[in-house]
Design an enzyme around this catalytic site. Structure first.
Site, PDB file in Angstrom:
ATOM      1  N   CYS A   2      11.159   5.699   7.401  1.00  0.00           N
ATOM      2  CA  CYS A   2      12.338   6.242   8.088  1.00  0.00           C
ATOM      3  C   CYS A   2      11.989   6.938   9.405  1.00  0.00           C
ATOM      4  O   CYS A   2      10.982   7.617   9.513  1.00  0.00           O
ATOM      5  CB  CYS A   2      13.027   7.277   7.207  1.00  0.00           C
ATOM      6  SG  CYS A   2      13.433   6.666   5.585  1.00  0.00           S
ATOM      7  N   ARG A  27       7.274   1.446  12.317  1.00  0.00           N
ATOM      8  CA  ARG A  27       7.002   2.179  11.074  1.00  0.00           C
ATOM      9  C   ARG A  27       7.538   1.450   9.855  1.00  0.00           C
ATOM     10  O   ARG A  27       7.141   1.753   8.732  1.00  0.00           O
ATOM     11  CB  ARG A  27       7.646   3.576  11.135  1.00  0.00           C
ATOM     12  CG  ARG A  27       7.093   4.436  12.244  1.00  0.00           C
ATOM     13  CD  ARG A  27       8.075   5.506  12.655  1.00  0.00           C
ATOM     14  NE  ARG A  27       8.243   6.527  11.651  1.00  0.00           N
ATOM     15  CZ  ARG A  27       7.771   7.758  11.745  1.00  0.00           C
ATOM     16  NH1 ARG A  27       7.106   8.126  12.812  1.00  0.00           N
ATOM     17  NH2 ARG A  27       7.966   8.626  10.802  1.00  0.00           N
ATOM     18  N   TRP A  74      14.143   3.354   5.415  1.00  0.00           N
ATOM     19  CA  TRP A  74      13.318   2.587   4.482  1.00  0.00           C
ATOM     20  C   TRP A  74      13.768   3.051   3.097  1.00  0.00           C
ATOM     21  O   TRP A  74      13.575   4.202   2.726  1.00  0.00           O
ATOM     22  CB  TRP A  74      11.845   2.902   4.723  1.00  0.00           C
ATOM     23  CG  TRP A  74      10.890   2.074   3.961  1.00  0.00           C
ATOM     24  CD1 TRP A  74      10.426   0.825   4.286  1.00  0.00           C
ATOM     25  CD2 TRP A  74      10.209   2.441   2.744  1.00  0.00           C
ATOM     26  NE1 TRP A  74       9.522   0.394   3.347  1.00  0.00           N
ATOM     27  CE2 TRP A  74       9.371   1.356   2.388  1.00  0.00           C
ATOM     28  CE3 TRP A  74      10.237   3.561   1.914  1.00  0.00           C
ATOM     29  CZ2 TRP A  74       8.566   1.365   1.255  1.00  0.00           C
ATOM     30  CZ3 TRP A  74       9.438   3.571   0.786  1.00  0.00           C
ATOM     31  CH2 TRP A  74       8.620   2.481   0.466  1.00  0.00           C
ATOM     32  N   ASN A  99      15.020  12.021   6.610  1.00  0.00           N
ATOM     33  CA  ASN A  99      13.782  11.388   6.129  1.00  0.00           C
ATOM     34  C   ASN A  99      13.275  12.230   4.968  1.00  0.00           C
ATOM     35  O   ASN A  99      13.370  13.454   5.021  1.00  0.00           O
ATOM     36  CB  ASN A  99      12.677  11.433   7.193  1.00  0.00           C
ATOM     37  CG  ASN A  99      12.965  10.543   8.364  1.00  0.00           C
ATOM     38  OD1 ASN A  99      13.951   9.826   8.375  1.00  0.00           O
ATOM     39  ND2 ASN A  99      12.089  10.593   9.358  1.00  0.00           N
ATOM     40  N   GLY A 100      12.671  11.580   3.966  1.00  0.00           N
ATOM     41  CA  GLY A 100      12.102  12.336   2.857  1.00  0.00           C
ATOM     42  C   GLY A 100      12.825  12.037   1.561  1.00  0.00           C
ATOM     43  O   GLY A 100      13.687  11.147   1.500  1.00  0.00           O
ATOM     44  N   GLU A 478     -10.282  -4.554   0.618  1.00  0.00           N
ATOM     45  CA  GLU A 478      -9.461  -4.566   1.835  1.00  0.00           C
ATOM     46  C   GLU A 478      -9.010  -5.998   2.165  1.00  0.00           C
ATOM     47  O   GLU A 478      -7.866  -6.211   2.584  1.00  0.00           O
ATOM     48  CB  GLU A 478     -10.264  -3.934   2.991  1.00  0.00           C
ATOM     49  CG  GLU A 478      -9.631  -4.008   4.365  1.00  0.00           C
ATOM     50  CD  GLU A 478      -8.311  -3.250   4.517  1.00  0.00           C
ATOM     51  OE1 GLU A 478      -7.869  -2.580   3.572  1.00  0.00           O
ATOM     52  OE2 GLU A 478      -7.706  -3.370   5.598  1.00  0.00           O
ATOM     53  N   LYS A 482      -5.145  -7.041   2.485  1.00  0.00           N
ATOM     54  CA  LYS A 482      -4.561  -7.686   3.679  1.00  0.00           C
ATOM     55  C   LYS A 482      -3.805  -8.947   3.272  1.00  0.00           C
ATOM     56  O   LYS A 482      -2.702  -9.194   3.730  1.00  0.00           O
ATOM     57  CB  LYS A 482      -5.646  -8.079   4.701  1.00  0.00           C
ATOM     58  CG  LYS A 482      -6.309  -6.978   5.448  1.00  0.00           C
ATOM     59  CD  LYS A 482      -5.464  -6.313   6.505  1.00  0.00           C
ATOM     60  CE  LYS A 482      -4.661  -5.184   5.934  1.00  0.00           C
ATOM     61  NZ  LYS A 482      -5.144  -3.870   6.001  1.00  0.00           N
ATOM     62  N   GLU A 485      -0.537  -8.074   1.357  1.00  0.00           N
ATOM     63  CA  GLU A 485       0.452  -7.384   2.211  1.00  0.00           C
ATOM     64  C   GLU A 485       1.248  -8.354   3.069  1.00  0.00           C
ATOM     65  O   GLU A 485       2.454  -8.220   3.203  1.00  0.00           O
ATOM     66  CB  GLU A 485      -0.260  -6.420   3.184  1.00  0.00           C
ATOM     67  CG  GLU A 485      -0.620  -5.084   2.617  1.00  0.00           C
ATOM     68  CD  GLU A 485      -1.297  -4.196   3.659  1.00  0.00           C
ATOM     69  OE1 GLU A 485      -0.893  -3.035   3.772  1.00  0.00           O
ATOM     70  OE2 GLU A 485      -2.226  -4.640   4.354  1.00  0.00           O
ATOM     71  N   HIS A 501     -16.607  -9.614 -16.680  1.00  0.00           N
ATOM     72  CA  HIS A 501     -15.941  -8.696 -17.611  1.00  0.00           C
ATOM     73  C   HIS A 501     -14.428  -8.837 -17.573  1.00  0.00           C
ATOM     74  O   HIS A 501     -13.712  -7.904 -17.918  1.00  0.00           O
ATOM     75  CB  HIS A 501     -16.352  -7.253 -17.300  1.00  0.00           C
ATOM     76  CG  HIS A 501     -17.819  -7.015 -17.468  1.00  0.00           C
ATOM     77  ND1 HIS A 501     -18.469  -7.149 -18.672  1.00  0.00           N
ATOM     78  CD2 HIS A 501     -18.780  -6.711 -16.561  1.00  0.00           C
ATOM     79  CE1 HIS A 501     -19.759  -6.905 -18.514  1.00  0.00           C
ATOM     80  NE2 HIS A 501     -19.972  -6.645 -17.239  1.00  0.00           N
ATOM     81  N   LYS A 600       4.818   1.394   8.032  1.00  0.00           N
ATOM     82  CA  LYS A 600       3.570   1.737   8.733  1.00  0.00           C
ATOM     83  C   LYS A 600       3.207   3.202   8.527  1.00  0.00           C
ATOM     84  O   LYS A 600       2.047   3.559   8.430  1.00  0.00           O
ATOM     85  CB  LYS A 600       3.776   1.464  10.226  1.00  0.00           C
ATOM     86  CG  LYS A 600       2.563   1.695  11.088  1.00  0.00           C
ATOM     87  CD  LYS A 600       1.618   0.546  10.969  1.00  0.00           C
ATOM     88  CE  LYS A 600       0.291   0.820  11.624  1.00  0.00           C
ATOM     89  NZ  LYS A 600      -0.756  -0.023  11.050  1.00  0.00           N
TER      90      LYS A 600
HETATM   91  C1  G6P Z   1       0.858   2.400   4.683  1.00  0.00           C
HETATM   92  C2  G6P Z   1       0.381   1.390   5.699  1.00  0.00           C
HETATM   93  C3  G6P Z   1      -1.080   1.062   5.451  1.00  0.00           C
HETATM   94  C4  G6P Z   1      -1.905   2.341   5.463  1.00  0.00           C
HETATM   95  C5  G6P Z   1      -1.363   3.377   4.471  1.00  0.00           C
HETATM   96  C6  G6P Z   1      -1.999   4.725   4.695  1.00  0.00           C
HETATM   97  O1  G6P Z   1       0.898   1.840   3.419  1.00  0.00           O
HETATM   98  O2  G6P Z   1       1.156   0.215   5.630  1.00  0.00           O
HETATM   99  O3  G6P Z   1      -1.542   0.199   6.467  1.00  0.00           O
HETATM  100  O4  G6P Z   1      -3.217   2.024   5.120  1.00  0.00           O
HETATM  101  O5  G6P Z   1       0.028   3.558   4.677  1.00  0.00           O
HETATM  102  O6  G6P Z   1      -1.584   5.186   5.954  1.00  0.00           O
HETATM  103  P1  G6P Z   1      -2.378   6.200   6.838  1.00  0.00           P
HETATM  104  O7  G6P Z   1      -1.542   6.358   8.079  1.00  0.00           O
HETATM  105  O8  G6P Z   1      -2.478   7.474   6.080  1.00  0.00           O
HETATM  106  O9  G6P Z   1      -3.707   5.612   7.135  1.00  0.00           O
END
Ligand code: G6P
Length: 605
Positions: A2, A27, A74, A99-100, A478, A482, A485, A501, A600
């Site tokens: 948001c 965001r 959001w 927001n929140g 990671e 990726k 996501e 396992h 984001k």
């Molecule tokens: C969201 C983003 C990720 C990020 C995570 C942590 O989920 O989509 O890309 O890794 O938040 O965010 P930060 O800003 O704390 O690294």
């Protein structure tokens, strides 16, 4: 996640609000809206599409006004639907964006319903709107103050009311909110970036603050209604979102910006010195005997990667915690623990909460690794290191991750030096590895055409396994993150030794198994794990160092990486996994930069 933009201007405020929303789009959001006061009544437009469409609708309607609030939402409480999009109204008198998350909204809703308020949305925000309305007796700031005193949870809000057309009131607790000042005009936003077109003067509100904006100036008071002084700061204009240039998506552009971003983050010949982290006392780190790394998502994986560096280079026991778990868990604090919150945005509610929790346990050696110098996490920390990734627009983090890794590596060497475990010769060697990193990364990016060919194959599957060992296990995590996501393919990262396992049961000739294979001390063990997969006819895709002695065979596809890059090898190995996810997503036609349901900057728990 948001975003709020609001303001009281000496002109039509709507273009400012919409430009602000456009800047906050990165965001992540699923609806948006704007409201202004005109002819003595609030008017709003809400949209389930993009800010661009909202803009078109607003122009068609001729929506104009000097006082307004706007929002990208959001969804948390209530689905993405027009009635849940903000601004939310109460009795056509109060308009609010929020927001929140309000944790006690159900109890408040019952009370307000009992008092005769009807609810038109499923949002927790509507509770705040009605609460403010119920307290309103001619002074909006006072009504907001009384209303927020009843809220539990996190909020940043901006409110106007029809009886006081030249006033906008904001309040925050747990979610960020800044005031932007431009002469007699004042604005509110969840991020200064949203207002960089109209001002460079900002006041960062603190938890519990209530901001009263009017043409007579800006007043800030605390939750008791007492005036408080918050200094205005001039910020160099936050860089605006750059053009895409030759790239198809911001994610691709950001992947290719990594050679430059890492060299900016640790300029050639920098010293491994506490001053790099803002510590004025050269002995600041001398008594540190434990490290606690906090992060979410990709930032959590950079913490996992760095644990190996802190333990092997600086010889400091290192604990890695997912922020949302750590903050609610009983732990054993240490007074000489260095608490390191890692966050690209610096606004992640869970990491900020975890940092404050660590501080509440008496751990005051805190050092933020962050990409935004003005963020809440940096302001809350004693020391900080600002990565130089530049703005990252793609939701899936890439250059923010690799620059975090550079920062964490530099911290490990600095601590190792301070503790006497890194001698001058080793220091010189680490410096030269960092200096050569940018060129090495360019060499990896040159593999893009081969990776595209693999992406076409992976795009046809529903599931994939990523394997790595040692310091490359977090890189496998990671890589899997990726892929899921942005391509929506189910993917799991595993330490290769764990395969037998459990996950081996999933391996068939339809299962792609992606392996990150550096020529390190675990290579031979990893090769055995690869054989375990091949024996079950799994399709193995290996990114192998040139000196790892692995080449194409039946059931085994290999892309040769440069030669082993030592301790910094994880940084090289994540790039092909980013490219693989990116091209797989492109092949599947997803919205790469704005994947569904994700945000984001995650400013709620
Ligand atoms: C969201 C983003 C990720 C990020 C995570 C942590 O989920 O989509 O890309 O890794 O938040 O965010 P930060 O800003 O704390 O690294």
């Amino acid at each position: 996640m948001c975003g709020i933009v609001a303001g009281i201007a000496e002109r039509n405020v709507v273009p400012v609000l919409l430009e602000g929303l456009r800047r906050l789009e990165y965001r992540g959001y699923d609806s948006c809206g704007v409201a202004v006061l005109r002819d003595g009544a609030p008017h709003r437009v809400r949209s389930l599409t993009r800010v661009r469409s909202l803009d078109r609708e607003v122009r068609e309607m001729g929506l104009e006004g000097w006082t307004g609030i706007a929002h990208t939402r959001w969804a948390t409480h209530g689905a993405p639907a027009t009635q849940n999009a903000h601004p939310i109204f109460s009795q056509n008198e109060i308009a609010i964006v929020h927001n929140g998350i309000i944790e006690n909204f159900e109890a408040l809703k019952i009370t307000l319903s009992g008092a005769g308020y009807e609810f038109a949305s499923q949002t927790d925000t509507e509770v705040i709107a009605h609460l403010i309305h119920s307290y309103y007796q001619g002074d909006l700031a006072e009504a907001v103050r009384r209303a927020v005193s009843e809220l539990r949870g996190a909020y940043a809000i901006a409110v106007f009311c029809k009886s006081e057309p030249e006033r906008v009131v904001g309040a925050r607790y747990g979610s960020p909110l800044v005031i932007g000042i431009n002469g007699k005009e004042s604005f509110l936003a969840s991020d200064p970036l949203a207002l960089s077109d109209v001002t460079d003067r900002f006041i960062f509100l603190q938890d519990g603050d209530i901001a009263d904006l009017s043409h007579n100036g800006t007043r800030v008071m605390n939750r008791d209604g007492q005036p408080v002084v918050r200094e205005a700061r001039t910020l160099a204009h936050p860089p605006t979102e750059a053009a895409l240039g030759p790239y198809r998506h911001f994610m691709q552009k950001e992947i290719f910006e990594q050679p430059l971003a890492v060299s900016k983050t640790f300029p050639r010949n920098s010293a491994f010195d506490a001053s790099l982290f803002g510590a004025t006392d050269p002995q600041a780190f001398a008594q540190i005997d434990r490290i606690l790394l906090l992060g979410c998502g990709t930032s959590h994986y950079s913490a996992l990667t760095a644990k190996a560096w802190f333990e092997s280079i600086a010889k400091i026991p290192t604990q890695v915690e997912i922020s949302s778990e750590y903050r609610y868990r009983e732990t054993i604090p240490g007074k000489n623990t260095l608490v390191v919150p890692i966050s690209q945005s610096g606004e992640t509610a869970d990491t900020l909460g975890a940092l404050m929790h660590a501080q509440s346990l008496g751990q005051d050696h805190t050092l933020a690794i962050c990409n935004v110098a003005t963020s809440a996490i940096v302001r809350q920390s004693r020391w900080s290191f600002i990565t130089q990734a530049g703005p990252e627009i793609g939701v899936a983090s890439t250059k923010a991750f690799t620059t975090q890794l550079v920062a964490l590596f530099v911290l490990a060497v600095t601590l190792g030096r301070a503790r006497g475990y890194v001698d001058a010769q080793q220091e010189a060697s680490y410096r030269s590895q960092l200096s050569g990193l940018s060129t090495a990364l360019q060499g990896v990016l040159a593999r893009e055409p081969q990776i595209i060919a693999w992406a076409h194959e992976i795009a046809r599957t529903d599931s994939a396994i990523f394997l790595g060992r040692g310091s490359h296990f977090p890189i496998a995590l990671e890589g899997a993150l990726k892929l899921k996501e942005i391509s929506y393919i189910h993917a799991e990262g595993y330490p290769a030794g764990e395969l037998k396992h459990g996950p081996l049961a999933l391996v068939t000739d339809a299962m792609p198994v992606v392996v990150t294979a550096p020529n390190d001390g675990l290579l031979e063990k990893l090769k055995s794990n690869i054989q375990e997969v091949r024996a079950r006819r799994g399709q193995v895709y290996v990114f192998a160092d040139a000196d790892a002695n692995l080449s194409n065979e039946e059931g085994l596809r290999v892309i040769q990486m440069p030669e082993y890059y030592g301790a910094l090898s994880p940084i090289l190995h994540v790039l092909p996994l980013q490219l693989l996810a990116y091209h797989t997503a492109c092949t599947r036609g997803t919205d790469v930069d704005k994947p569904r349901n994700l945000a984001k900057s995650v400013t709620v728990e």
